[in-house]
Design a protein around this motif. Structure first.
Motif, PDB file in Angstrom:
ATOM      1  N   UNK A  42      15.597  -8.223 -24.336  1.00 21.17           N
ATOM      2  CA  UNK A  42      15.187  -7.709 -23.123  1.00 21.17           C
ATOM      3  C   UNK A  42      14.376  -6.860 -22.774  1.00 21.17           C
ATOM      4  N   UNK A  43      14.236  -7.058 -21.223  1.00 23.27           N
ATOM      5  CA  UNK A  43      12.175  -6.240 -21.025  1.00 23.27           C
ATOM      6  C   UNK A  43      12.903  -6.629 -19.544  1.00 23.27           C
ATOM      7  N   UNK A  44      13.147  -5.785 -19.081  1.00 22.89           N
ATOM      8  CA  UNK A  44      14.076  -5.421 -17.917  1.00 22.89           C
ATOM      9  C   UNK A  44      12.866  -4.244 -16.976  1.00 22.89           C
ATOM     10  N   UNK A  45      12.378  -4.119 -16.257  1.00 28.95           N
ATOM     11  CA  UNK A  45      11.033  -3.056 -16.151  1.00 28.95           C
ATOM     12  C   UNK A  45      10.144  -2.596 -16.916  1.00 28.95           C
ATOM     13  N   UNK A  46       9.790  -3.346 -17.516  1.00 32.98           N
ATOM     14  CA  UNK A  46       9.339  -3.049 -18.779  1.00 32.98           C
ATOM     15  C   UNK A  46       8.210  -3.142 -18.597  1.00 32.98           C
ATOM     16  N   UNK A  47       7.178  -2.009 -18.962  1.00 32.48           N
ATOM     17  CA  UNK A  47       5.267  -2.328 -18.049  1.00 32.48           C
ATOM     18  C   UNK A  47       4.643  -2.972 -20.022  1.00 32.48           C
ATOM     19  N   UNK A  48       4.145  -4.025 -19.244  1.00 30.60           N
ATOM     20  CA  UNK A  48       2.833  -5.192 -19.965  1.00 30.60           C
ATOM     21  C   UNK A  48       1.539  -4.367 -19.648  1.00 30.60           C
ATOM     22  N   UNK A  49       1.718  -3.406 -19.040  1.00 29.18           N
ATOM     23  CA  UNK A  49       0.106  -2.927 -18.384  1.00 29.18           C
ATOM     24  C   UNK A  49      -1.084  -2.793 -19.417  1.00 29.18           C
ATOM     25  N   UNK A  50      -2.371  -4.109 -19.458  1.00 31.35           N
ATOM     26  CA  UNK A  50      -2.857  -4.436 -20.317  1.00 31.35           C
ATOM     27  C   UNK A  50      -2.697  -4.127 -21.719  1.00 31.35           C
ATOM     28  N   UNK A  51      -1.437  -5.196 -21.813  1.00 26.05           N
ATOM     29  CA  UNK A  51      -1.116  -5.614 -23.168  1.00 26.05           C
ATOM     30  C   UNK A  51      -0.912  -6.996 -23.647  1.00 26.05           C
ATOM     31  N   UNK A  52      -2.155  -7.194 -24.177  1.00 28.87           N
ATOM     32  CA  UNK A  52      -2.163  -8.830 -24.230  1.00 28.87           C
ATOM     33  C   UNK A  52      -1.664  -9.576 -25.177  1.00 28.87           C
ATOM     34  N   UNK A  53      -0.434 -10.361 -24.441  1.00 27.92           N
ATOM     35  CA  UNK A  53       0.308 -11.132 -24.796  1.00 27.92           C
ATOM     36  C   UNK A  53       0.731 -12.377 -24.996  1.00 27.92           C
ATOM     37  N   UNK A  54      -0.339 -12.782 -25.553  1.00 30.57           N
ATOM     38  CA  UNK A  54      -1.032 -13.842 -26.008  1.00 30.57           C
ATOM     39  C   UNK A  54      -0.231 -14.149 -27.567  1.00 30.57           C
ATOM     40  N   UNK A  55       0.507 -15.458 -27.039  1.00 29.40           N
ATOM     41  CA  UNK A  55       0.811 -16.155 -28.397  1.00 29.40           C
ATOM     42  C   UNK A  55       2.444 -15.594 -28.816  1.00 29.40           C
ATOM     43  N   UNK A  65      -4.276  -9.073 -11.570  1.00 28.63           N
ATOM     44  CA  UNK A  65      -4.645 -10.035 -12.074  1.00 28.63           C
ATOM     45  C   UNK A  65      -3.437 -11.191 -13.475  1.00 28.63           C
ATOM     46  N   UNK A  66      -2.322 -10.159 -13.545  1.00 28.07           N
ATOM     47  CA  UNK A  66      -2.232 -10.585 -14.342  1.00 28.07           C
ATOM     48  C   UNK A  66      -2.216 -11.374 -15.620  1.00 28.07           C
ATOM     49  N   UNK A  67      -3.359 -10.593 -16.229  1.00 30.26           N
ATOM     50  CA  UNK A  67      -4.347 -11.280 -17.271  1.00 30.26           C
ATOM     51  C   UNK A  67      -3.480 -11.398 -18.292  1.00 30.26           C
TER      52      UNK A  67
END
Length: 231
Positions: free
Chosen positions: A175-188, A204-206
């Motif tokens: 579960x990732x509800x309201x989780x912050x991935x700010x500036x975390x590269x989620x590639x792969x 940018x949602x990069x």
């Protein structure tokens, strides 16, 4: 200009290649560890120990070292494990709510059915770590490094996972509800079996470039970009 689909797929495939998870090596015979010994272990290395049913709160265990160890059904809430080193260690049924693991290192460790609500892992290092059926909601993982990590049926709701470094990460039914991935590269990273709602990303949602999502997750993120999704 958006990247061609085949380029994104190639980038995902390369980043998503998995490494076999190496499990902890635990000796058949372990020495029972009592609460008093743990409290007096500052500066000592704990080797081949079995800590069970310990109840300790608000204690300072910073820079603790433990190897070939097992912690089972322990209550260690609000304790400070900053800079601790855990190698070949099993944590099962433990309560580490609001504990501090900032700058700690976990190598070949497993967490099963543990409560880590509000725990802080800022700048911690996870290498060959398995997390199963754990609650990590509202945890702080800022600038944490994960290398060869598997998380299954865990709750990361409300967690701050900003500016993390992720390599060879496998997720299933989390579960990732309201989780912050700010500036975390989620590639792969494959989120298709996970619950992903209201996550925090940069403008940018990069972060989600080369991330694998199911159609519902992708549609929700597309709407945040101003895209009208036809039903």
């Amino acid at each position: 200009m958006a990247a061609p689909a085949d380029t994104v797929q190639t980038a995902f495939d390369k980043a998503a290649s998995q490494r076999a998870l190496v499990l902890p090596t635990i000796p058949e015979e372990l020495r029972a560890l009592e609460a008093d010994e743990l409290l007096e272990s500052a500066g000592d290395a704990l080797e081949a120990i079995d800590a069970r049913d310990l109840i300790i709160a608000d204690a300072n265990f910073s820079e603790l070292e433990a190897a070939h160890a097992r912690f089972a059904n322990c209550f260690l809430s609000c304790c400070d494990f900053s800079g601790a080193l855990f190698t070949d260690t099993v944590f099962e049924g433990c309560d580490f709510a609001n504990a501090y693991f900032d700058g700690a290192s976990f190598t070949r460790c497993t967490f099963k059915n543990c409560k880590l609500t509000g725990a802080s892992f800022m700048e911690a290092n996870f290498e060959q770590v398995s997390l199963a059926d754990c609650i990590l909601a509202y945890g702080a993982f800022n600038q944490c490094r994960w290398w060869g990590v598997e998380a299954v049926r865990c709750d990361f709701s409300g967690a701050d996972m900003a500016e993390m470094e992720l390599h060879y990460v496998m997720l299933d039914d989390n579960r990732f509800i309201g989780t912050s991935f700010f500036r975390t590269r989620l590639l792969g990273i494959d989120f298709t079996t996970c619950q992903l709602e209201g996550v925090a990303l940069s403008d940018t949602m990069s972060e989600i470039y080369g991330t694998k999502l199911n159609v519902y997750q992708a549609a929700a993120l597309a709407q945040r970009l101003g895209v009208i999704v036809a039903e």
